[in-house]
Design a protein around this motif. Structure first.
Motif, PDB file in Angstrom:
ATOM      1  N   VAL A 106       0.843  -1.209   0.000  1.00  0.00           N
ATOM      2  CA  VAL A 106       0.000   0.000   0.000  1.00  0.00           C
ATOM      3  C   VAL A 106       0.873   1.253   0.000  1.00  0.00           C
ATOM      4  CG1 VAL A 106      -1.749   1.287   1.279  1.00  0.00           C
ATOM      5  CG2 VAL A 106      -1.926  -1.188   1.099  1.00  0.00           C
ATOM      6  N   ILE A 107       1.898   1.286   0.839  1.00  0.00           N
ATOM      7  CA  ILE A 107       2.771   2.457   0.897  1.00  0.00           C
ATOM      8  C   ILE A 107       3.543   2.617  -0.410  1.00  0.00           C
ATOM      9  CG2 ILE A 107       4.784   3.488   2.041  1.00  0.00           C
ATOM     10  CD1 ILE A 107       3.738   2.289   4.666  1.00  0.00           C
ATOM     11  N   ASN A 108       4.029   1.515  -0.956  1.00  0.00           N
ATOM     12  CA  ASN A 108       4.770   1.582  -2.226  1.00  0.00           C
ATOM     13  C   ASN A 108       3.897   2.084  -3.373  1.00  0.00           C
ATOM     14  OD1 ASN A 108       7.151   0.722  -1.059  1.00  0.00           O
ATOM     15  ND2 ASN A 108       6.758  -1.426  -1.497  1.00  0.00           N
ATOM     16  N   ALA A 109       2.603   1.821  -3.314  1.00  0.00           N
ATOM     17  CA  ALA A 109       1.693   2.249  -4.379  1.00  0.00           C
ATOM     18  C   ALA A 109       1.286   3.721  -4.260  1.00  0.00           C
ATOM     19  CB  ALA A 109       0.446   1.364  -4.376  1.00  0.00           C
ATOM     20  N   CYS A 132      -4.671   2.518  10.113  1.00  0.00           N
ATOM     21  CA  CYS A 132      -3.233   2.383  10.394  1.00  0.00           C
ATOM     22  C   CYS A 132      -2.651   1.128   9.756  1.00  0.00           C
ATOM     23  CB  CYS A 132      -2.989   2.335  11.900  1.00  0.00           C
ATOM     24  SG  CYS A 132      -3.578   3.786  12.782  1.00  0.00           S
ATOM     25  N   LEU A 133      -3.276  -0.020  10.036  1.00  0.00           N
ATOM     26  CA  LEU A 133      -2.716  -1.288   9.561  1.00  0.00           C
ATOM     27  C   LEU A 133      -2.972  -1.541   8.079  1.00  0.00           C
ATOM     28  CD1 LEU A 133      -3.418  -3.521  12.652  1.00  0.00           C
ATOM     29  CD2 LEU A 133      -1.309  -2.363  11.998  1.00  0.00           C
ATOM     30  N   LYS A 134      -3.802  -0.729   7.474  1.00  0.00           N
ATOM     31  CA  LYS A 134      -3.983  -0.827   6.024  1.00  0.00           C
ATOM     32  C   LYS A 134      -2.651  -0.517   5.339  1.00  0.00           C
ATOM     33  CE  LYS A 134      -6.046   1.843   2.460  1.00  0.00           C
ATOM     34  NZ  LYS A 134      -6.845   3.031   2.224  1.00  0.00           N
ATOM     35  N   CYS A 135      -1.972   0.518   5.805  1.00  0.00           N
ATOM     36  CA  CYS A 135      -0.669   0.885   5.235  1.00  0.00           C
ATOM     37  C   CYS A 135       0.472   0.152   5.930  1.00  0.00           C
ATOM     38  CB  CYS A 135      -0.437   2.388   5.358  1.00  0.00           C
ATOM     39  SG  CYS A 135      -1.594   3.375   4.410  1.00  0.00           S
ATOM     40  N   HIS A 136       0.434   0.105   7.253  1.00  0.00           N
ATOM     41  CA  HIS A 136       1.514  -0.502   8.026  1.00  0.00           C
ATOM     42  C   HIS A 136       1.178  -1.958   8.339  1.00  0.00           C
ATOM     43  CE1 HIS A 136       3.312   3.397   8.355  1.00  0.00           C
ATOM     44  NE2 HIS A 136       2.192   3.891   8.833  1.00  0.00           N
ATOM     45  N   GLN A 195      -7.476  -7.928  16.917  1.00  0.00           N
ATOM     46  CA  GLN A 195      -6.908  -9.099  16.261  1.00  0.00           C
ATOM     47  C   GLN A 195      -6.773  -8.834  14.782  1.00  0.00           C
ATOM     48  OE1 GLN A 195      -5.837 -11.636  18.148  1.00  0.00           O
ATOM     49  NE2 GLN A 195      -6.568 -10.445  19.865  1.00  0.00           N
ATOM     50  N   LYS A 196      -5.682  -9.314  14.202  1.00  0.00           N
ATOM     51  CA  LYS A 196      -5.485  -9.134  12.753  1.00  0.00           C
ATOM     52  C   LYS A 196      -6.343 -10.107  11.987  1.00  0.00           C
ATOM     53  CE  LYS A 196      -0.746  -7.855  13.042  1.00  0.00           C
ATOM     54  NZ  LYS A 196       0.544  -8.059  12.513  1.00  0.00           N
TER      55      LYS A 196
END
Length: 126
Positions: free
Chosen positions: A41-44, A96-100, A125-126
């Motif tokens: 996600v961050i790379n995109a 937060c966890l969408k990117c990280h 929980q993930k």
């Protein structure tokens, strides 16, 4: 006065034991970790930016998460408006966890370095 040499020796051994951790790390640099931002996600992203500026997030991410918790749970607010006027969903998992998504390389690295227990996953929980 008969035992004075033994007392002084005991005090000296105690002081050496007390300062030994400091002596063992003397001259060794404790370099802070660099969290990995290498996620799909961050790379995109064309412009890589977080909910708030990087320096703010480094220093105040837990205060922001506490604020989010209070706003979401206690006030029913599900939208966060950042300092740039952008809107985000108040959610650790969806925002937060969408990117990280690399928790071990991002969150855990800094928390281990700082000696802070990472307890988010007790509820989230993930």
């Amino acid at each position: 006065m008969i035992y004075s040499k033994k007392i002084y020796l005991g005090i000296l051994i105690f002081i050496i034991l007390l300062i030994s951790p400091f002596l063992a790390s003397l001259g060794k640099a404790n370099v802070p970790p660099v969290p990995s931002l290498d996620t799909p996600v961050i790379n995109a992203m064309a412009v890589k930016q977080c909910v708030e500026p990087t320096e703010y997030m480094k220093d105040y991410h837990m205060q922001l998460l506490y604020k989010w918790r209070d706003e979401y749970v206690r006030e029913g607010n599900m939208i966060y408006v950042n300092s740039r006027g952008q809107k985000y969903t108040i959610s650790l998992e969806k925002t937060c966890l969408k990117c990280h998504s690399n928790e071990e390389q991002f969150c855990q690295k800094c928390h281990t370095y700082a000696g802070v227990k990472l307890y988010c996953w007790e509820c989230h929980q993930k």
